[in-house]
Write a protein that holds these residues in place. Sequence first.
Motif, PDB file in Angstrom:
ATOM      1  N   PRO A   5      34.885  36.322  35.986  1.00  0.00           N
ATOM      2  CA  PRO A   5      35.325  35.045  36.557  1.00  0.00           C
ATOM      3  C   PRO A   5      34.652  34.771  37.891  1.00  0.00           C
ATOM      4  N   VAL A   6      34.736  33.517  38.324  1.00  0.00           N
ATOM      5  CA  VAL A   6      34.185  33.101  39.612  1.00  0.00           C
ATOM      6  C   VAL A   6      35.297  32.418  40.403  1.00  0.00           C
ATOM      7  N   LEU A   7      35.467  32.849  41.655  1.00  0.00           N
ATOM      8  CA  LEU A   7      36.405  32.216  42.572  1.00  0.00           C
ATOM      9  C   LEU A   7      35.581  31.340  43.500  1.00  0.00           C
ATOM     10  N   VAL A   8      35.810  30.042  43.464  1.00  0.00           N
ATOM     11  CA  VAL A   8      35.017  29.076  44.228  1.00  0.00           C
ATOM     12  C   VAL A   8      35.886  28.514  45.351  1.00  0.00           C
ATOM     13  N   PHE A   9      35.366  28.573  46.584  1.00  0.00           N
ATOM     14  CA  PHE A   9      36.116  28.092  47.747  1.00  0.00           C
ATOM     15  C   PHE A   9      35.206  27.236  48.614  1.00  0.00           C
ATOM     16  N   ASP A  10      35.785  26.589  49.629  1.00  0.00           N
ATOM     17  CA  ASP A  10      35.026  25.723  50.528  1.00  0.00           C
ATOM     18  C   ASP A  10      34.443  26.556  51.669  1.00  0.00           C
ATOM     19  N   GLY A  11      33.155  26.795  51.614  1.00  0.00           N
ATOM     20  CA  GLY A  11      32.471  27.602  52.619  1.00  0.00           C
ATOM     21  C   GLY A  11      32.305  26.912  53.956  1.00  0.00           C
ATOM     22  N   ARG A  26      40.925  42.990  50.901  1.00  0.00           N
ATOM     23  CA  ARG A  26      42.250  43.575  50.715  1.00  0.00           C
ATOM     24  C   ARG A  26      42.793  43.453  49.290  1.00  0.00           C
ATOM     25  N   VAL A  27      42.637  42.282  48.689  1.00  0.00           N
ATOM     26  CA  VAL A  27      43.188  42.048  47.350  1.00  0.00           C
ATOM     27  C   VAL A  27      42.247  42.606  46.289  1.00  0.00           C
ATOM     28  N   LYS A  28      40.963  42.411  46.506  1.00  0.00           N
ATOM     29  CA  LYS A  28      39.912  42.882  45.606  1.00  0.00           C
ATOM     30  C   LYS A  28      40.028  42.340  44.177  1.00  0.00           C
ATOM     31  N   PRO A  29      40.024  40.997  44.050  1.00  0.00           N
ATOM     32  CA  PRO A  29      40.049  40.429  42.701  1.00  0.00           C
ATOM     33  C   PRO A  29      38.756  40.782  41.965  1.00  0.00           C
ATOM     34  N   ARG A  30      38.860  40.912  40.685  1.00  0.00           N
ATOM     35  CA  ARG A  30      37.687  41.244  39.861  1.00  0.00           C
ATOM     36  C   ARG A  30      36.981  39.941  39.490  1.00  0.00           C
ATOM     37  N   ALA A  39      27.274  27.316  44.918  1.00  0.00           N
ATOM     38  CA  ALA A  39      27.514  27.537  43.492  1.00  0.00           C
ATOM     39  C   ALA A  39      26.801  26.475  42.666  1.00  0.00           C
ATOM     40  N   ASP A  40      26.452  26.836  41.456  1.00  0.00           N
ATOM     41  CA  ASP A  40      25.921  25.862  40.500  1.00  0.00           C
ATOM     42  C   ASP A  40      27.128  25.221  39.826  1.00  0.00           C
ATOM     43  N   LEU A  41      27.622  24.146  40.445  1.00  0.00           N
ATOM     44  CA  LEU A  41      28.855  23.518  39.974  1.00  0.00           C
ATOM     45  C   LEU A  41      28.725  22.978  38.561  1.00  0.00           C
ATOM     46  N   THR A  42      27.562  22.475  38.218  1.00  0.00           N
ATOM     47  CA  THR A  42      27.348  21.965  36.861  1.00  0.00           C
ATOM     48  C   THR A  42      27.505  23.088  35.852  1.00  0.00           C
ATOM     49  N   ASP A  43      26.904  24.235  36.157  1.00  0.00           N
ATOM     50  CA  ASP A  43      27.022  25.396  35.281  1.00  0.00           C
ATOM     51  C   ASP A  43      28.474  25.862  35.167  1.00  0.00           C
ATOM     52  N   LEU A  44      29.231  25.733  36.255  1.00  0.00           N
ATOM     53  CA  LEU A  44      30.631  26.143  36.248  1.00  0.00           C
ATOM     54  C   LEU A  44      31.545  25.102  35.593  1.00  0.00           C
ATOM     55  N   VAL A  55      40.771  25.467  45.790  1.00  0.00           N
ATOM     56  CA  VAL A  55      40.093  26.675  45.350  1.00  0.00           C
ATOM     57  C   VAL A  55      40.098  26.667  43.819  1.00  0.00           C
ATOM     58  N   LEU A  56      39.035  27.212  43.231  1.00  0.00           N
ATOM     59  CA  LEU A  56      38.915  27.192  41.770  1.00  0.00           C
ATOM     60  C   LEU A  56      38.680  28.596  41.229  1.00  0.00           C
ATOM     61  N   TRP A  57      39.246  28.859  40.067  1.00  0.00           N
ATOM     62  CA  TRP A  57      39.034  30.099  39.322  1.00  0.00           C
ATOM     63  C   TRP A  57      38.423  29.675  37.999  1.00  0.00           C
ATOM     64  N   VAL A  58      37.191  30.097  37.754  1.00  0.00           N
ATOM     65  CA  VAL A  58      36.493  29.730  36.522  1.00  0.00           C
ATOM     66  C   VAL A  58      36.329  30.994  35.685  1.00  0.00           C
ATOM     67  N   THR A  59      36.887  30.962  34.477  1.00  0.00           N
ATOM     68  CA  THR A  59      36.814  32.129  33.595  1.00  0.00           C
ATOM     69  C   THR A  59      35.419  32.232  32.987  1.00  0.00           C
ATOM     70  N   PRO A  60      35.073  33.387  32.441  1.00  0.00           N
ATOM     71  CA  PRO A  60      33.760  33.534  31.800  1.00  0.00           C
ATOM     72  C   PRO A  60      33.539  32.542  30.658  1.00  0.00           C
ATOM     73  N   THR A  61      34.621  32.078  30.030  1.00  0.00           N
ATOM     74  CA  THR A  61      34.486  31.109  28.936  1.00  0.00           C
ATOM     75  C   THR A  61      34.481  29.667  29.432  1.00  0.00           C
TER      76      THR A  61
END
Length: 131
Positions: A5-11, A26-30, A39-44, A55-61
Amino acid sequence: MRNQPVLVFDGDCGFCTTSARFAERRVKPRCETIPWQFADLTDLGVTSTRATHEVLWVTPTGVVYGGAQAVAKALLSAGGGWSVAGACLLLPPVRWVARGVYRLIADNRHRMPGGTSACALPRRRAAPRPE
């Protein structure tokens, strides 16, 4: 297709960046954690408008979760006690409260510790009045 997955935030937002870095340490999300500006937003499969809003969480699918749901998914992926917190955030009525709290924080992130005026969300423009 991505393998994690990809966690997308405002940099551009100090509060968002600090929060994302805290999660990494601290949390260490996978997941891959990346500012939407790099990020390549179109790809996501997301728009810059949505990425600036939450904030966005994009799964591999390619399934996209936003806001409090994205936070919950990141917590779930971390395992241990963090996954319990993430699971709780997905249950009603906690989910409803989490959504409201997330929106309150996101809408006021420029006022949060580490936030600056650059963190403020763009103002919504009023629709033009008919003449």
